[in-house]
Enzyme design. Structure first.
Site, PDB file in Angstrom:
ATOM      1  N   ASP A 152     136.866  48.390  91.396  1.00 51.57           N
ATOM      2  CA  ASP A 152     135.842  48.152  90.266  1.00 51.57           C
ATOM      3  C   ASP A 152     134.871  47.011  90.802  1.00 51.57           C
ATOM      4  OD1 ASP A 152     136.642  47.032  87.897  1.00 51.57           O
ATOM      5  OD2 ASP A 152     138.069  47.472  87.345  1.00 51.57           O
ATOM      6  N   ASP A 177     143.396  47.630  79.698  1.00 49.40           N
ATOM      7  CA  ASP A 177     142.672  46.652  78.608  1.00 49.40           C
ATOM      8  C   ASP A 177     143.226  47.344  76.996  1.00 49.40           C
ATOM      9  OD1 ASP A 177     141.165  44.558  79.948  1.00 49.40           O
ATOM     10  OD2 ASP A 177     139.530  45.875  80.036  1.00 49.40           O
ATOM     11  N   GLU A 189     131.006  49.904  82.385  1.00 51.60           N
ATOM     12  CA  GLU A 189     131.931  49.233  81.159  1.00 51.60           C
ATOM     13  C   GLU A 189     131.267  48.951  80.759  1.00 51.60           C
ATOM     14  OE1 GLU A 189     135.879  47.262  79.858  1.00 51.60           O
ATOM     15  OE2 GLU A 189     134.356  45.792  81.170  1.00 51.60           O
TER      16      GLU A 189
HETATM   17  O1  TEU Z   1     137.038  44.100  79.841  1.00 54.45           O
HETATM   18  C1  TEU Z   1     135.963  43.623  79.123  1.00 54.45           C
HETATM   19  C2  TEU Z   1     136.037  43.072  77.472  1.00 54.45           C
HETATM   20  O2  TEU Z   1     135.779  42.933  77.204  1.00 54.45           O
HETATM   21  C3  TEU Z   1     137.460  43.674  77.139  1.00 54.45           C
HETATM   22  O3  TEU Z   1     137.740  45.078  77.402  1.00 54.45           O
HETATM   23  C4  TEU Z   1     138.494  42.707  77.254  1.00 54.45           C
HETATM   24  O4  TEU Z   1     139.181  43.263  77.565  1.00 54.45           O
HETATM   25  C5  TEU Z   1     138.816  42.130  75.656  1.00 54.45           C
HETATM   26  O5  TEU Z   1     140.116  43.417  75.359  1.00 54.45           O
HETATM   27  C6  TEU Z   1     137.638  42.989  74.415  1.00 54.45           C
HETATM   28  O6  TEU Z   1     138.054  42.297  72.698  1.00 54.45           O
HETATM   29  C7  TEU Z   1     136.646  43.755  81.418  1.00 54.45           C
HETATM   30  C8  TEU Z   1     137.972  43.865  82.363  1.00 54.45           C
HETATM   31  O7  TEU Z   1     138.614  45.218  81.783  1.00 54.45           O
HETATM   32  C9  TEU Z   1     138.872  42.950  81.414  1.00 54.45           C
HETATM   33  O8  TEU Z   1     139.901  43.204  81.949  1.00 54.45           O
HETATM   34  C10 TEU Z   1     138.548  41.747  81.852  1.00 54.45           C
HETATM   35  O9  TEU Z   1     139.864  41.050  81.394  1.00 54.45           O
HETATM   36  C11 TEU Z   1     136.975  41.164  81.457  1.00 54.45           C
HETATM   37  O10 TEU Z   1     136.583  43.200  81.560  1.00 54.45           O
HETATM   38  C12 TEU Z   1     136.460  40.346  82.627  1.00 54.45           C
HETATM   39  O11 TEU Z   1     135.987  40.568  83.196  1.00 54.45           O
END
Ligand code: TEU
Ligand code: CA
Length: 535
Positions: free
Chosen positions: A98, A311, A236
């Protein structure tokens, strides 16, 4: 299309904190992964995506990085990680890590310096303002936090402990590229890039994703780091649409191998609202969106395929029936996705049919996002029962409960007290149970993965949606030269007959049930039955 090694790959995502605890402190660790590489190998995947293992105070479980070049002590040592990379290499498993470069932890050396004074060379590594605007944090509340010593506010799109980096600063970018090369030298095979579409932000203009210099930065990063090697990079990008997807992953643009786009994943949310504002999924809409991406990427790049990650709630619970038809649903969702064109990602536990977590106690949901949004909604006067309902359906912790290895205490995840509760259903949903049953979800996934490895039609065949308005069945064809396969999935419980117009001489390649009810011109599908046919 130029063939790439990852066109045949299936990726397995590990959330280390919840995978396996090797030393009884209740927290999953790198040794715990090492002890289970043969399990991952048995599944048949050839790539592991390792969620953050860097030194972190864990405000957001490792997505708040304090030191990019050190390993989180709870997870083990750098030697453990190097050992993991080597042991995986021996088994032809690649590791992608990551990469979290939109923000750091507020405990990172750069931010500690940045806070010292406006003249500090690191001050400009972050984003500051004297007059905060209405930008919101994704974890609730304002995106701006006041620092008394400087009489200034810094930007944080996530928690207060995750200050956003300023990509306009060239020295900062150079430091990031150096760090990326440090990891590439360790022999990893690429990166999953956290919220990468945010790095071009222009907060003063209220621009979060897809900022004007976004692609300039990604291209520069590519050219200074992984671009020299043949690696898998997946961004992402919650802000991706079919119109801008090609900008990220058209191979000629030298940016990324592919992106995670989230259009289908948001179909059960009310438009324009928070994802906790839930609406029912419409299958026809799901077909429309997934197909649109399949068609678009024919000439724009390459798709990633996923239902789950750390997530998102678990797909069997989210869009399936995890009570009476858990196994059938899990196999159906797997089949539906793994027949498509792109690189599939499996999130730990998906291959054994793990489900959402359920508790009426908010304390059982440690995730910072859930905690913050819960408080915010309480203040806004939402009804507690409704908030808990949204949490049961959408909370990120649904996916983060510890991996269920067997039916012993805590699902065999730890001999100590697990950092978060284990789902009580570990007694019958676990790895052992799957490995001992030849008709298990695990073996179904194993077959799907194996099929992709050896089948050019699955790797490269053109996707064609069948019977698009059928409200119960998701069916599509994949065609390459004179060969084709057909994937047919009953998305619901009610049995249904599907007409196989113009599809002749079909052999059953794979079925989620033990046998197949097929006759000339039609197939009878039981609850959630999923079939792959070939001619
Ligand atoms: O996630 C980005 C993100 O904006 C969403 O997936 C977030 O988890 C939220 O649920 C949306 O409302 C990434 C990572 O995958 C996540 O685990 C982190 O918390 C986030 O970035 C910050 O680094
Ligand atoms: Ca441990």
């Amino acid at each position: 299309m130029t063939e790439k090694w990852w066109h045949k790959s299936v990726v397995y995502q590990i959330y280390p904190r919840s995978f396996y605890d090797s030393n009884g402190d209740g927290i999953g660790d790198i040794q715990g992964i090492l002890q289970h590489i043969d399990y991952i190998k048995k599944l048949g995947v050839d790539v592991i995506w390792l969620c953050p293992v860097y030194d972190s105070p864990n405000d957001d479980n490792g997505y708040d990085i304090r030191d990019y070049e050190a390993v989180m002590s709870e997870f083990g040592t750098m030697a453990d990680l190097e050992n993991l990379i080597r042991e995986c290499e021996k088994r032809d498993i690649k590791i992608i890590m990551d990469l979290v470069v939109n923000h750091t932890s507020d405990e990172h050396f750069w931010f500690k310096e940045a806070k010292k004074s406006k003249d500090n060379p690191y001050h400009d590594f972050y984003i500051w303002t004297d007059s905060p605007n209405e930008l919101k944090s994704n974890f609730g509340g304002s995106a701006w936090e006041y620092v008394e010593e400087l009489d200034q506010y810094y930007l944080h799109f996530y928690s207060k402990k995750q200050p956003d980096l300023n990509w306009k600063n060239e020295n900062m970018r150079k430091e990031i590229y150096k760090m990326i090369n440090f990891w590439l030298d360790k022999g990893i095979s690429g990166f999953r890039m956290d919220v990468i579409d945010l790095i071009g932000k222009e907060p003063e203009k209220l621009i979060k994703e897809n900022g004007p210099k976004l692609h300039y930065y990604i291209n520069e990063m590519h050219n200074n780091t992984y671009g020299k090697k043949d690696l898998l990079t997946v961004g992402e990008t919650w802000g991706a649409t079919i119109d801008n997807a090609g900008l990220f992953c058209n191979p000629e643009r030298n940016e990324l191998s592919m992106i995670f786009q989230f259009e289908q994943i948001q179909l059960d949310k009310e438009k324009g609202k928070h994802r906790w504002d839930i609406k029912k999924l419409d299958l026809v809409e799901l077909k429309e969106v997934l197909s649109k991406w399949q068609y678009a990427m024919e000439d724009k790049g390459w798709n990633s395929l996923f239902w789950n990650n750390h997530d998102l709630p678990r797909i069997v619970s989210r869009w399936g029936n995890d009570r009476e038809y858990r196994k059938e649903c899990a196999k159906m969702f797997g089949t539906l996705l793994h027949g498509m064109k792109g690189t599939p990602y499996i999130y730990q536990g998906e291959e054994i049919g793990m489900t959402n977590f359920y508790s009426d106690n908010i304390e059982d949901y440690p995730d910072i996002e859930t905690q913050n949004v819960y408080k915010e909604r309480i203040e806004q006067g939402f009804n507690k029962k409704d908030i808990m309902h949204s949490i049961h359906i959408k909370a990120r912790d649904n996916a983060r409960t510890p991996m269920q290895w067997n039916d012993s205490e805590n699902g065999g995840f730890t001999t100590g007290k697990p950092w978060m509760k284990v789902n009580e259903n570990y007694k019958y949903i676990n790895v052992d149970e799957n490995l001992n049953d030849e008709n298990s979800i695990f073996y179904h996934y194993q077959k799907l993965i194996n099929l992709r490895k050896n089948n050019k039609v699955i790797q490269y065949g053109k996707y064609i949606l069948l019977d698009e308005n059928n409200p119960s069945v998701y069916a599509y064809k994949r065609v390459l030269d004179d060969k084709s396969i057909v994937v047919i999935c009953n998305f619901y419980e009610n049995p249904i007959t599907f007409e196989l117009d113009g599809i002749e001489k079909l052999n059953v390649v794979l079925n989620s049930y033990k046998d197949t009810n097929i006759e000339t011109g039609k197939i009878h599908l039981r609850s959630y039955e999923a079939v792959i046919l070939e001619n």
